[in-house]
Scaffold this motif. Structure first.
Motif, PDB file in Angstrom:
ATOM      1  N   LEU A   5       0.825  -1.185   0.000  1.00 52.21           N
ATOM      2  CA  LEU A   5       0.000   0.000   0.000  1.00 52.21           C
ATOM      3  C   LEU A   5       0.863   1.240   0.000  1.00 52.21           C
ATOM      4  CD1 LEU A   5      -2.577  -1.093   2.688  1.00 52.21           C
ATOM      5  CD2 LEU A   5      -2.952  -1.006   0.247  1.00 52.21           C
ATOM      6  N   PHE A   6       0.263   2.358  -0.364  1.00 50.34           N
ATOM      7  CA  PHE A   6       0.955   3.618  -0.336  1.00 50.34           C
ATOM      8  C   PHE A   6       0.191   4.621   0.510  1.00 50.34           C
ATOM      9  CE2 PHE A   6       3.855   2.072  -3.044  1.00 50.34           C
ATOM     10  CZ  PHE A   6       4.835   3.019  -3.257  1.00 50.34           C
ATOM     11  N   PRO A   7       0.892   5.610   1.064  1.00 48.77           N
ATOM     12  CA  PRO A   7       0.214   6.609   1.859  1.00 48.77           C
ATOM     13  C   PRO A   7      -0.746   7.408   1.004  1.00 48.77           C
ATOM     14  CG  PRO A   7       2.431   7.298   1.393  1.00 48.77           C
ATOM     15  CD  PRO A   7       2.315   5.880   0.919  1.00 48.77           C
ATOM     16  N   LEU A   8      -1.865   7.809   1.601  1.00 47.32           N
ATOM     17  CA  LEU A   8      -2.878   8.576   0.907  1.00 47.32           C
ATOM     18  C   LEU A   8      -3.070   9.891   1.623  1.00 47.32           C
ATOM     19  CD1 LEU A   8      -5.459   5.681   0.687  1.00 47.32           C
ATOM     20  CD2 LEU A   8      -3.690   6.265  -0.944  1.00 47.32           C
ATOM     21  N   PRO A  29       1.573   3.644  -6.889  1.00 46.20           N
ATOM     22  CA  PRO A  29       2.260   4.932  -6.961  1.00 46.20           C
ATOM     23  C   PRO A  29       1.338   6.136  -6.774  1.00 46.20           C
ATOM     24  CG  PRO A  29       2.823   3.510  -8.790  1.00 46.20           C
ATOM     25  CD  PRO A  29       1.611   2.927  -8.129  1.00 46.20           C
ATOM     26  N   VAL A  30       1.976   7.267  -6.469  1.00 44.75           N
ATOM     27  CA  VAL A  30       1.319   8.559  -6.511  1.00 44.75           C
ATOM     28  C   VAL A  30       2.099   9.433  -7.488  1.00 44.75           C
ATOM     29  CG1 VAL A  30       0.335   8.402  -4.208  1.00 44.75           C
ATOM     30  CG2 VAL A  30       2.589   9.429  -4.488  1.00 44.75           C
ATOM     31  N   ILE A  31       1.394  10.317  -8.182  1.00 45.88           N
ATOM     32  CA  ILE A  31       1.981  11.117  -9.253  1.00 45.88           C
ATOM     33  C   ILE A  31       1.749  12.590  -8.952  1.00 45.88           C
ATOM     34  CG2 ILE A  31       1.952  11.604 -11.736  1.00 45.88           C
ATOM     35  CD1 ILE A  31       0.624   8.774 -12.048  1.00 45.88           C
ATOM     36  N   TYR A  32       2.846  13.359  -8.892  1.00 45.86           N
ATOM     37  CA  TYR A  32       2.794  14.804  -8.679  1.00 45.86           C
ATOM     38  C   TYR A  32       3.038  15.509 -10.010  1.00 45.86           C
ATOM     39  CZ  TYR A  32       4.067  13.318  -3.874  1.00 45.86           C
ATOM     40  OH  TYR A  32       4.145  12.687  -2.652  1.00 45.86           O
ATOM     41  N   GLU A 126       6.230  11.910   2.641  1.00 47.80           N
ATOM     42  CA  GLU A 126       5.007  11.159   2.363  1.00 47.80           C
ATOM     43  C   GLU A 126       5.319   9.700   2.027  1.00 47.80           C
ATOM     44  OE1 GLU A 126       3.144  13.598  -0.610  1.00 47.80           O
ATOM     45  OE2 GLU A 126       2.334  14.969   0.898  1.00 47.80           O
ATOM     46  N   PHE A 127       6.466   9.461   1.411  1.00 48.01           N
ATOM     47  CA  PHE A 127       6.921   8.100   1.146  1.00 48.01           C
ATOM     48  C   PHE A 127       7.251   7.391   2.468  1.00 48.01           C
ATOM     49  CE2 PHE A 127       9.932   4.810   0.260  1.00 48.01           C
ATOM     50  CZ  PHE A 127       9.811   4.429  -1.060  1.00 48.01           C
ATOM     51  N   ILE A 128       8.067   8.035   3.295  1.00 47.69           N
ATOM     52  CA  ILE A 128       8.590   7.401   4.498  1.00 47.69           C
ATOM     53  C   ILE A 128       7.513   7.141   5.543  1.00 47.69           C
ATOM     54  CG2 ILE A 128      10.146   7.738   6.470  1.00 47.69           C
ATOM     55  CD1 ILE A 128      12.028   9.230   4.487  1.00 47.69           C
ATOM     56  N   TRP A 199       6.276   8.339  -7.175  1.00 50.12           N
ATOM     57  CA  TRP A 199       6.936   7.335  -6.329  1.00 50.12           C
ATOM     58  C   TRP A 199       5.958   6.229  -6.002  1.00 50.12           C
ATOM     59  CZ3 TRP A 199       4.499   6.456  -1.837  1.00 50.12           C
ATOM     60  CH2 TRP A 199       3.918   7.520  -1.135  1.00 50.12           C
ATOM     61  N   GLY A 200       6.524   5.048  -5.779  1.00 47.43           N
ATOM     62  CA  GLY A 200       5.710   3.893  -5.470  1.00 47.43           C
ATOM     63  C   GLY A 200       6.563   2.793  -4.872  1.00 47.43           C
TER      64      GLY A 200
END
Length: 206
Positions: A5-8, A29-32, A126-128, A199-200
């Protein structure tokens, strides 16, 4: 392979909680988007797996108005910090090079590695804050940042085309004992003009 999972963003947590119960997956992943001026941007994903959750909803792509600071606004006026997706695929990741990191050293390792790879402090934070609770209690973590083994299976098309694109994807496994492998080089990234950052990660069974 375990579900990962990834942070939301906080506004999306309740909406996405049901997605966390999906079958084993390997990419969230999340995309900026950081244009130099306010710009309408369309992002399409060519993924060789099955999407299990997206936010905002992915309908033949995402189309948003992106501000230079990274705020995204959809046609209804709703704002987002980034685009989010998760999916299920059978992609095999490369662990021929990487890092074996004691669990207690994970935070320091990620802070250094993500900075070297080109994430901003906000993006790295946000990744960490998602991954650290899953990693720091393990005796060791085997970590390898993926290149074509990830991007060839999850292709992005961004319109207008960005001047610089960074895609950071971490595959990792919890280990009970240390592993010996060649260290991976972490190439630097220079942000120029319209910049897209993703990042993902994927947690795999040891």
């Amino acid at each position: 392979m375990k579900r990962i999972l990834f942070p939301l963003c906080l506004a999306a947590l309740l909406l996405l909680s049901a997605c966390r119960e999906a079958e084993a997956g390997d990419a969230k992943p999340v995309i900026y988007l950081y244009p130099e001026e306010e710009t309408e941007v369309t992002v399409r994903l060519d993924y060789d797996g099955t999407l299990t959750c997206t936010y905002p909803a992915y309908e033949d792509g995402w189309t948003v108005t992106a501000a230079p600071g990274g705020t995204l606004t959809d046609e209804s006026g709703q704002t987002y910090s980034y685009l989010y997706w998760e999916g299920v695929t059978r992609t095999e990741y490369d662990f021929s090079r990487g890092f074996c990191v004691p669990g207690a050293d994970t935070a320091a390792f990620l802070e250094d590695a993500l900075s070297r790879l080109g994430l901003t402090r906000r993006e790295a934070n946000e990744f960490i804050v998602y991954w650290l609770p899953r990693m720091e209690a393990n005796p060791y973590n085997l970590i390898a940042f993926q290149a074509e083994d990830y991007t060839n299976h999850a292709r992005l098309t961004v319109t207008p085309e960005p001047d610089s694109l960074l895609r950071v994807f971490m595959a990792w496994k919890p280990l009970e004992a240390p592993a010996d492998l060649p260290a991976q080089e972490l190439p630097p990234f220079k942000r120029t003009g319209f910049t897209v950052v993703e990042w993902g990660g994927a947690e795999l069974s040891s």
